[in-house]
Design a protein around this motif. Sequence first.
Motif, mmCIF file in Angstrom:
data_model
loop_
_atom_site.group_PDB
_atom_site.id
_atom_site.type_symbol
_atom_site.label_atom_id
_atom_site.label_comp_id
_atom_site.label_asym_id
_atom_site.label_seq_id
_atom_site.Cartn_x
_atom_site.Cartn_y
_atom_site.Cartn_z
ATOM 1 N N SER A 113 98.614 5.126 -24.231
ATOM 2 C CA SER A 113 98.277 3.422 -24.375
ATOM 3 C C SER A 113 99.887 2.861 -24.167
ATOM 4 O O SER A 113 99.832 1.836 -23.251
ATOM 5 C CB SER A 113 97.793 3.057 -25.478
ATOM 6 O OG SER A 113 97.613 1.755 -25.496
ATOM 7 N N LEU A 167 94.669 -0.445 -20.579
ATOM 8 C CA LEU A 167 96.042 -0.444 -21.368
ATOM 9 C C LEU A 167 95.729 0.400 -22.244
ATOM 10 O O LEU A 167 96.636 1.237 -22.918
ATOM 11 C CB LEU A 167 96.362 -1.740 -21.628
ATOM 12 C CG LEU A 167 96.806 -2.768 -20.567
ATOM 13 C CD1 LEU A 167 97.361 -3.878 -21.296
ATOM 14 C CD2 LEU A 167 97.999 -2.044 -19.633
ATOM 15 N N VAL A 210 96.785 -5.131 -28.731
ATOM 16 C CA VAL A 210 95.571 -5.247 -27.680
ATOM 17 C C VAL A 210 94.255 -5.334 -27.918
ATOM 18 O O VAL A 210 93.436 -5.825 -27.385
ATOM 19 C CB VAL A 210 96.182 -4.297 -26.436
ATOM 20 C CG1 VAL A 210 95.026 -4.406 -25.405
ATOM 21 C CG2 VAL A 210 97.321 -4.490 -25.940
ATOM 22 N N HIS A 237 102.561 -1.601 -17.148
ATOM 23 C CA HIS A 237 101.943 -3.072 -16.827
ATOM 24 C C HIS A 237 102.802 -4.078 -16.761
ATOM 25 O O HIS A 237 102.827 -5.069 -16.005
ATOM 26 C CB HIS A 237 100.510 -3.389 -17.881
ATOM 27 C CG HIS A 237 99.822 -4.497 -17.635
ATOM 28 N ND1 HIS A 237 98.982 -4.477 -16.659
ATOM 29 C CD2 HIS A 237 99.918 -5.710 -17.902
ATOM 30 C CE1 HIS A 237 98.302 -5.849 -16.634
ATOM 31 N NE2 HIS A 237 99.049 -6.554 -17.440
ATOM 32 N N THR A 267 91.338 -5.078 -17.924
ATOM 33 C CA THR A 267 92.736 -4.773 -18.210
ATOM 34 C C THR A 267 93.052 -4.175 -19.473
ATOM 35 O O THR A 267 93.749 -3.192 -19.655
ATOM 36 C CB THR A 267 93.473 -6.199 -17.948
ATOM 37 O OG1 THR A 267 93.179 -6.727 -16.641
ATOM 38 C CG2 THR A 267 95.040 -5.901 -18.131
ATOM 39 N N GLY A 268 92.411 -4.868 -20.518
ATOM 40 C CA GLY A 268 92.791 -4.446 -21.935
ATOM 41 C C GLY A 268 92.466 -2.925 -22.224
ATOM 42 O O GLY A 268 92.904 -1.996 -22.759
ATOM 43 N N ARG A 314 100.234 -11.176 -26.153
ATOM 44 C CA ARG A 314 99.633 -9.980 -26.894
ATOM 45 C C ARG A 314 100.299 -8.746 -26.226
ATOM 46 O O ARG A 314 100.394 -7.753 -27.089
ATOM 47 C CB ARG A 314 98.197 -9.978 -27.204
ATOM 48 C CG ARG A 314 97.741 -11.390 -27.575
ATOM 49 C CD ARG A 314 98.477 -11.693 -29.089
ATOM 50 N NE ARG A 314 98.543 -10.783 -30.138
ATOM 51 C CZ ARG A 314 99.319 -10.861 -31.035
ATOM 52 N NH1 ARG A 314 100.262 -11.467 -30.916
ATOM 53 N NH2 ARG A 314 99.119 -9.670 -32.135
ATOM 54 N N ILE A 315 100.083 -8.523 -24.808
ATOM 55 C CA ILE A 315 100.590 -7.419 -24.404
ATOM 56 C C ILE A 315 101.986 -7.139 -24.435
ATOM 57 O O ILE A 315 102.286 -6.216 -24.888
ATOM 58 C CB ILE A 315 100.294 -7.424 -22.658
ATOM 59 C CG1 ILE A 315 98.587 -7.628 -22.608
ATOM 60 C CG2 ILE A 315 100.671 -6.061 -22.149
ATOM 61 C CD1 ILE A 315 98.033 -7.580 -21.313
ATOM 62 N N ARG A 316 102.717 -8.340 -24.458
ATOM 63 C CA ARG A 316 104.114 -8.114 -24.657
ATOM 64 C C ARG A 316 104.417 -7.720 -25.904
ATOM 65 O O ARG A 316 105.363 -6.892 -26.259
ATOM 66 C CB ARG A 316 104.896 -9.538 -24.253
ATOM 67 C CG ARG A 316 104.844 -9.683 -22.588
ATOM 68 C CD ARG A 316 105.860 -10.989 -22.377
ATOM 69 N NE ARG A 316 105.307 -12.112 -22.666
ATOM 70 C CZ ARG A 316 104.454 -12.780 -21.864
ATOM 71 N NH1 ARG A 316 104.002 -12.486 -20.729
ATOM 72 N NH2 ARG A 316 103.839 -13.975 -22.429
ATOM 73 N N ILE A 334 100.973 0.172 -21.293
ATOM 74 C CA ILE A 334 101.311 -1.081 -21.638
ATOM 75 C C ILE A 334 102.482 -1.325 -21.052
ATOM 76 O O ILE A 334 102.780 -2.361 -20.246
ATOM 77 C CB ILE A 334 101.341 -1.193 -23.034
ATOM 78 C CG1 ILE A 334 99.974 -1.271 -23.504
ATOM 79 C CG2 ILE A 334 101.999 -2.447 -23.271
ATOM 80 C CD1 ILE A 334 99.724 -1.158 -24.993
#
Length: 475
Positions: A51, A466, A412, A58, A462-463, A399-401, A55
């Motif tokens: 994961s 990831l 995520v 991405h 997308t989530g 949230r991804i960052r 991430i």
Amino acid sequence: DRPRFIAEALADPAGRSEEKAGETVVIDFSSPNIAKHLAYHHLLSTVIGWSLVRIFRHLGYRTVGINHLGDWGTTHGKLLAAFQRWGEGLDLSTDGVTKLNELYVRYNKEGDDAEAREWFRRMEAGDEEALGRWRKFREVSLAEFRQVYDLLGVEFDEIRGESAFTGAMEGVIRRLTEAGLTTISEGALVVDLSDLGITPFFLRKADGATVYATRDLAAAIHRFETYGFSRCLYVVDRGQSLHFRQLFEVLRRMGFPWAPRMEHVPFGVVLFGGEKTGARKGNVVLLKEVLAEAIARVREIIDRKNPDLADRDRVARQVGIGAIVFAYLSASRNRDVDFVWERVTSFDGHTGPYIQYTHARAASILRKAGGAPPTADFRLLALEEEWAIAKLIAAFPERIRAAAREAEPCLVAQHLLALCEAFSRYYNLGNEDPSRKVLAPDPALAGARLALVAGVREALATGLHLLGIEAPEEM
């Protein structure tokens, strides 16, 4: 200005970014020992690491996922000694890892440590009989590992074992000695770390045998020289926290300016039925068997709930594996986790199948409507439930960052759960009031709502990607 906010949120629900292009992140994950099965307790390192690879990729980083195999050391001396005692005529071409593991378990009960050390000494001395058998054990192991990794969809940029660094160890030890960092403790060569209140970092045992810590030093140096990383993450259980504290401190004392870029990403204990499993105990729960059981259980649910679904085998595989992966990425990685079948494979509640089902529902709405319109009037989205969804989509890139900064995929996963809950509330409004249906009678309003649904679908897809989970279009 709500319409503008919604338009900006839906312009890129995936939150793609190239801002980190040129920066490299190295991620060491999974890293099983050869001649042993990929067992259930390997799952967390594997799925967390995979994961994180996705991430960081991405976000525009160059990522290097490394499987650092445990393929050297006295453990393999034990296996060679066991094979010498009981392995004559043993056919490893069929289920070879099981046979090797049985030898290993038996040797732990009946074997002699001195004999195992002698076989490892022969390995280090380049004895061809020892190395020939060791290579066969490695080959058999890698073939089985690939089957499980393929099922999980996990890929590595580099598969390199501890054995790759045996030739570099003497140079590392010489550099440490010349820097005045080594000392002798009870006959062993160590780096004294007593000023930090922690135990010494072992480099070579009293009998002259090398240890994995020295190979980890050599591997770290190789990784920076090869990849010039901005971060190097080790996804390893928290039981190894002291080792990584020692490793990073020794690298710092060796004068490497990149030592602070190295991070241990710890995680909790994995239990199965309330018990910790392991090869030494002889109660290994095989990961491939857990995945197969999950797929079978989900297939039974699909057969019962949606017997007309096309390609049920493929969807059962996607959802079954997704259920297992999500179960261990949905909470903080530092939490101990216990496996409960009924909770993991449920289509209701905070589970992977629930998120996959929500994605499939959004995809179905769009499919029936012929897709979302190219333009939409977001002034028409006046419901608070619509505003709640837009805010969650807008917050997703951050949230991804944050998941990358903290090396924490659960950020995520938890955001996806919140989005699914908000979307479910919104979708169910139409059951009580036809004017609130997504496909409203007014074409302009229906178009704006379909654009919102498309944003939900893209964010969920997308989530799930990831997290290393597939996103079925139908369930």
